[in-house]
Design an enzyme around this catalytic site. Structure first.
Site, PDB file in Angstrom:
ATOM      1  N   ASN A  50      66.707  40.437  -4.249  1.00  0.00           N
ATOM      2  CA  ASN A  50      65.950  40.004  -5.433  1.00  0.00           C
ATOM      3  C   ASN A  50      66.057  38.504  -5.664  1.00  0.00           C
ATOM      4  O   ASN A  50      66.386  38.045  -6.760  1.00  0.00           O
ATOM      5  CB  ASN A  50      66.458  40.758  -6.668  1.00  0.00           C
ATOM      6  CG  ASN A  50      65.452  41.783  -7.169  1.00  0.00           C
ATOM      7  OD1 ASN A  50      64.256  41.609  -7.012  1.00  0.00           O
ATOM      8  ND2 ASN A  50      65.941  42.845  -7.763  1.00  0.00           N
ATOM      9  N   TYR A  99      62.042  33.470 -20.865  1.00  0.00           N
ATOM     10  CA  TYR A  99      62.855  32.700 -21.809  1.00  0.00           C
ATOM     11  C   TYR A  99      64.252  33.311 -21.764  1.00  0.00           C
ATOM     12  O   TYR A  99      64.602  34.185 -22.559  1.00  0.00           O
ATOM     13  CB  TYR A  99      62.254  32.770 -23.217  1.00  0.00           C
ATOM     14  CG  TYR A  99      60.888  32.145 -23.305  1.00  0.00           C
ATOM     15  CD1 TYR A  99      60.737  30.781 -23.567  1.00  0.00           C
ATOM     16  CD2 TYR A  99      59.739  32.911 -23.093  1.00  0.00           C
ATOM     17  CE1 TYR A  99      59.468  30.204 -23.633  1.00  0.00           C
ATOM     18  CE2 TYR A  99      58.477  32.339 -23.151  1.00  0.00           C
ATOM     19  CZ  TYR A  99      58.353  30.984 -23.422  1.00  0.00           C
ATOM     20  OH  TYR A  99      57.105  30.420 -23.477  1.00  0.00           O
ATOM     21  N   GLY A 149      59.574  47.345  -6.078  1.00  0.00           N
ATOM     22  CA  GLY A 149      60.839  47.250  -5.359  1.00  0.00           C
ATOM     23  C   GLY A 149      61.956  48.020  -6.033  1.00  0.00           C
ATOM     24  O   GLY A 149      62.761  48.694  -5.376  1.00  0.00           O
ATOM     25  N   ASP A 150      62.003  47.941  -7.361  1.00  0.00           N
ATOM     26  CA  ASP A 150      63.037  48.665  -8.100  1.00  0.00           C
ATOM     27  C   ASP A 150      62.847  50.172  -7.979  1.00  0.00           C
ATOM     28  O   ASP A 150      63.813  50.927  -7.871  1.00  0.00           O
ATOM     29  CB  ASP A 150      63.007  48.263  -9.576  1.00  0.00           C
ATOM     30  CG  ASP A 150      63.290  46.790  -9.781  1.00  0.00           C
ATOM     31  OD1 ASP A 150      64.036  46.210  -8.974  1.00  0.00           O
ATOM     32  OD2 ASP A 150      62.755  46.212 -10.742  1.00  0.00           O
TER      33      ASP A 150
END
Length: 324
Positions: free
Chosen positions: A174, A113, A265-266
């Site tokens: 990303n 959201y 990934g981060d």
């Protein structure tokens, strides 16, 4: 209230983007049957910032937050993890929210959201150029420019300031198909590629940058011709490779039992960039990146399992090891 960015402490890694409040269902099943949730905060750029801090460096996050409880949650969470927060409070827009569902034991789903969120209203006016000029690395992702035109302009401005100041820039592609269409992503990210130093991309994200060769090394070499000096290509639990001009470094993933794959990934990016800040050579950066990712996915949460420097050696311990 915005923290002042112009203090001597603002150094190390600087990043910008959206961090959302995060609600995770505590039991497996459809979201509508969930009765309890864990509350936290998560976002790619913040995950990287936390990871870099845990590996011994300073990190600063720039953005906008709503004037609401969720914004306060994000602010206090990041501060509590040692990240410097420079985020304007926006009374006209809410803080974004993500809800994580564990639909089965092996499959998770995330609902966002974020349309019209405070972070989507990020603009060049929110960026303190002095903060970026004192950074050692500016890190951006393909998520932020996908949020809105003004957010894309903020990323563009930040990169321009960094380039003028001689600050290295890293870009994590990303790509999020739910945020923007492929042609728009290709156009905007294509404009950034010649102006960044390090690119992080998964194998399936290379075409987003216009690199279509089936061989990831050759695809990365296509990108090097455009300006970057290093392209790091990840492939899930398979071998990652760093491609530089005249150098290819391959790093296998460490075998671990995956508890939560979100944030891998981060964690990889954080491990690599911390190694860059430490002056490590490329093999050492890649090994640290793989170790950070392996340890992170061994715990619940996007960033909760990110390791400290002292914990990186856990990947060398055998199954069932108890440290006393």
């Amino acid at each position: 209230m915005t923290e002042q960015a112009g203090s001597p402490e603002a150094a190390g890694l600087v990043t910008l983007g959206e961090v959302m409040a995060s609600m995770s269902a505590t039991r497996i099943g459809p979201l509508h049957t969930a009765r309890q949730f864990d509350m936290s905060a998560a976002g790619s750029e913040a995950n990287v910032a936390i990871g870099v801090v845990r590996l011994g460096h300073r990190a600063t996050w720039l953005s906008r937050l709503g004037d609401d409880e969720l914004g306060q949650l994000v602010r206090t969470t990041l501060r509590g993890q040692g990240v410097r927060v420079c985020a304007a409070t926006d009374p006209a827009a809410p803080t974004g929210l993500m809800i994580k569902e564990r639909r089965t034991g092996d499959v998770g789903r995330v609902v966002y959201y974020r349309a019209g969120s405070a972070a989507s209203r990020l603009s060049p006016a929110d960026i303190d150029p002095a903060l970026i000029e004192r950074a050692r690395i500016l890190h951006v992702t393909g998520i932020t420019p996908a949020l809105s035109l003004s957010a894309a302009e903020a990323v563009e401005y930040a990169v321009t300031v960094a380039r003028a100041a001689g600050v290295p820039v890293s870009l994590d592609v990303n790509y999020r198909s739910r945020l923007w269409d492929l042609p728009t992503a290709q156009a905007r990210l294509g404009e950034l590629v010649p102006r960044v130093d390090v690119i992080f991309a998964s194998v399936d994200e290379l075409p987003v940058l216009g690199a279509h060769d089936a061989d990831p090394v050759r695809a990365a070499e296509q990108l090097l011709a455009g300006g970057p000096h290093t392209v790091v290509v990840t492939d899930g639990a398979n071998v990652a490779c760093s491609v530089g001009k005249g150098e290819v470094v391959r790093q296998p993933a460490f075998p671990v039992r995956v508890v939560d794959p979100v944030g891998a990934g981060d964690a990889f990016v954080a491990g690599y960039l911390a190694g860059l800040l430490d002056g490590f050579d490329e093999p050492a950066r890649m090994r640290q990146a793989a170790a950070a990712a392996a340890i992170c996915v061994s715990a619940e949460g996007d960033w909760e399992g990110l390791p400290s420097t002292a914990e990186l050696g856990l990947v060398d311990r055998g199954d069932g090891t108890v440290m006393r």
